[in-house]
Motif scaffolding. Sequence first.
Motif, PDB file in Angstrom:
ATOM      1  N   ILE A  17      52.591  60.368  23.813  1.00 46.80           N
ATOM      2  CA  ILE A  17      52.492  60.800  25.300  1.00 46.80           C
ATOM      3  C   ILE A  17      54.408  61.432  25.455  1.00 46.80           C
ATOM      4  CG2 ILE A  17      52.466  60.129  27.565  1.00 46.80           C
ATOM      5  CD1 ILE A  17      50.258  58.571  27.139  1.00 46.80           C
ATOM      6  N   GLY A  18      54.053  63.041  25.578  1.00 45.03           N
ATOM      7  CA  GLY A  18      55.206  63.632  25.725  1.00 45.03           C
ATOM      8  C   GLY A  18      56.010  63.965  26.990  1.00 45.03           C
ATOM      9  N   GLU A  19      56.416  64.550  27.190  1.00 43.00           N
ATOM     10  CA  GLU A  19      57.354  64.979  28.200  1.00 43.00           C
ATOM     11  C   GLU A  19      55.951  65.409  29.503  1.00 43.00           C
ATOM     12  OE1 GLU A  19      59.887  67.605  30.712  1.00 43.00           O
ATOM     13  OE2 GLU A  19      60.264  67.244  28.850  1.00 43.00           O
ATOM     14  N   SER A  60      52.055  62.127  38.041  1.00 42.96           N
ATOM     15  CA  SER A  60      51.411  63.389  39.773  1.00 42.96           C
ATOM     16  C   SER A  60      49.873  62.172  39.541  1.00 42.96           C
ATOM     17  CB  SER A  60      51.399  64.593  38.565  1.00 42.96           C
ATOM     18  OG  SER A  60      50.057  65.144  39.951  1.00 42.96           O
ATOM     19  N   SER A  61      49.664  62.184  38.157  1.00 37.57           N
ATOM     20  CA  SER A  61      47.841  61.222  39.268  1.00 37.57           C
ATOM     21  C   SER A  61      48.258  60.365  39.648  1.00 37.57           C
ATOM     22  CB  SER A  61      47.252  60.877  37.323  1.00 37.57           C
ATOM     23  OG  SER A  61      47.182  62.124  36.867  1.00 37.57           O
ATOM     24  N   LEU A  62      49.242  59.130  39.939  1.00 30.29           N
ATOM     25  CA  LEU A  62      49.591  57.677  40.000  1.00 30.29           C
ATOM     26  C   LEU A  62      50.201  58.593  41.472  1.00 30.29           C
ATOM     27  CD1 LEU A  62      51.252  55.499  37.453  1.00 30.29           C
ATOM     28  CD2 LEU A  62      48.793  55.560  38.014  1.00 30.29           C
ATOM     29  N   GLY A  63      50.571  60.042  42.005  1.00 29.75           N
ATOM     30  CA  GLY A  63      50.573  60.173  43.143  1.00 29.75           C
ATOM     31  C   GLY A  63      52.593  59.581  43.322  1.00 29.75           C
ATOM     32  N   LEU A  64      53.151  59.753  42.486  1.00 26.54           N
ATOM     33  CA  LEU A  64      54.850  59.036  42.359  1.00 26.54           C
ATOM     34  C   LEU A  64      54.986  60.437  42.318  1.00 26.54           C
ATOM     35  CD1 LEU A  64      53.943  56.554  40.275  1.00 26.54           C
ATOM     36  CD2 LEU A  64      54.737  56.281  42.710  1.00 26.54           C
ATOM     37  N   ASP A  65      56.533  60.617  42.666  1.00 25.35           N
ATOM     38  CA  ASP A  65      57.893  61.154  42.433  1.00 25.35           C
ATOM     39  C   ASP A  65      58.378  61.086  41.156  1.00 25.35           C
ATOM     40  OD1 ASP A  65      61.000  61.958  42.338  1.00 25.35           O
ATOM     41  OD2 ASP A  65      59.904  63.110  44.390  1.00 25.35           O
ATOM     42  N   PRO A  66      58.771  62.065  40.502  1.00 26.50           N
ATOM     43  CA  PRO A  66      59.531  61.921  38.783  1.00 26.50           C
ATOM     44  C   PRO A  66      60.648  60.726  38.949  1.00 26.50           C
ATOM     45  CG  PRO A  66      58.646  64.180  39.433  1.00 26.50           C
ATOM     46  CD  PRO A  66      58.569  63.620  41.101  1.00 26.50           C
ATOM     47  N   ASP A  67      60.854  60.944  40.444  1.00 34.33           N
ATOM     48  CA  ASP A  67      62.627  60.018  40.564  1.00 34.33           C
ATOM     49  C   ASP A  67      62.669  59.005  41.234  1.00 34.33           C
ATOM     50  OD1 ASP A  67      63.684  62.262  39.881  1.00 34.33           O
ATOM     51  OD2 ASP A  67      63.893  63.025  41.536  1.00 34.33           O
ATOM     52  N   ASP A  68      60.974  58.491  41.849  1.00 36.07           N
ATOM     53  CA  ASP A  68      61.031  57.133  41.991  1.00 36.07           C
ATOM     54  C   ASP A  68      60.826  55.800  41.003  1.00 36.07           C
ATOM     55  OD1 ASP A  68      59.982  54.453  42.673  1.00 36.07           O
ATOM     56  OD2 ASP A  68      57.936  55.991  43.893  1.00 36.07           O
ATOM     57  N   LEU A  72      57.218  51.015  35.306  1.00 36.54           N
ATOM     58  CA  LEU A  72      56.019  51.203  34.617  1.00 36.54           C
ATOM     59  C   LEU A  72      56.355  51.901  33.543  1.00 36.54           C
ATOM     60  CD1 LEU A  72      53.023  51.366  34.037  1.00 36.54           C
ATOM     61  CD2 LEU A  72      53.697  54.298  34.968  1.00 36.54           C
ATOM     62  N   SER A  73      56.875  52.973  32.517  1.00 39.66           N
ATOM     63  CA  SER A  73      57.705  53.051  31.349  1.00 39.66           C
ATOM     64  C   SER A  73      57.707  51.396  30.753  1.00 39.66           C
ATOM     65  CB  SER A  73      58.270  53.868  31.238  1.00 39.66           C
ATOM     66  OG  SER A  73      57.963  54.563  31.774  1.00 39.66           O
ATOM     67  N   TRP A  74      58.605  50.295  31.877  1.00 39.03           N
ATOM     68  CA  TRP A  74      58.952  49.250  31.523  1.00 39.03           C
ATOM     69  C   TRP A  74      58.038  48.067  31.010  1.00 39.03           C
ATOM     70  CZ3 TRP A  74      60.485  45.268  34.935  1.00 39.03           C
ATOM     71  CH2 TRP A  74      61.078  43.731  34.470  1.00 39.03           C
TER      72      TRP A  74
END
Length: 261
Positions: free
Chosen positions: A88-90, A98-106, A112-114
Amino acid sequence: RKREAKMNKLNGKQKDLLEQFQGISGTNANLGLEFMKNSEWNLEVALNNFFNNSIPSSPPSSSSKDKVDAKKIRELFASLQEKDEEKIGEEGMNKLVSSLGLDPDDVVVFLLSWQLGAKNMEEITKEEFTQGMTQLRCDSFKKLKERIPGLRALLADSKSFKDFYQWIFDYSKGTQKCLDGDMAVELWKMLLKDKSPHLELWFQYLKEEQKGRGISKDTWNLLLDFFRSTNSDFSNYDADGAWPTMIDSFVDFARPKLKAK
């Protein structure tokens, strides 16, 4: 009936702890009970085990809510992966966020990546995604979204936060030995904004004295310990301690400015 019998054997404190664990982790009572028993009813340990991908030795086979469908995980990955690549890339990351309703800077995006075990920024391999989603017991965006409050709760746990804080250095620096100075500042703003009254003074020091110099792993890791252990006036700072040179230099820079206030 068996579940009711198990619940009836718990005392009031244990029921309260189990309810707290379920509220944060999103698990059902049976699975929650396994984690709490394995941690000897220590809520902090149970949550650490849950979010650090430690599965109870004998998870209840009847726990349908917590079972995951491997096919659904593969399909979810396929909807996010880059064309002709097993990652999965950028673009896929943006779709996931977006699907999780999050701000990219959250900060939860990093959390989650961790938890998915990602090693490189803006990239999650098929293996990382599959294993991570299985351990989190998620096979849909809906289930993953339900885990977000639990992920945020990790920030309040001292050990979990330190593990996450140290992970994000390697995750963000790429192939470089040091972390880019400007990127380090942006990450510190996100991670340490409530951890020290001297964060802005630290940024001033970096700008005036270090002038964009990269941040070593030693400095990154020990800055958190420095902020946690040192008094606001640095009165208990040990100049002969094993602090990185950059932190020693910061204390010399900051002390006269604090006295002048």
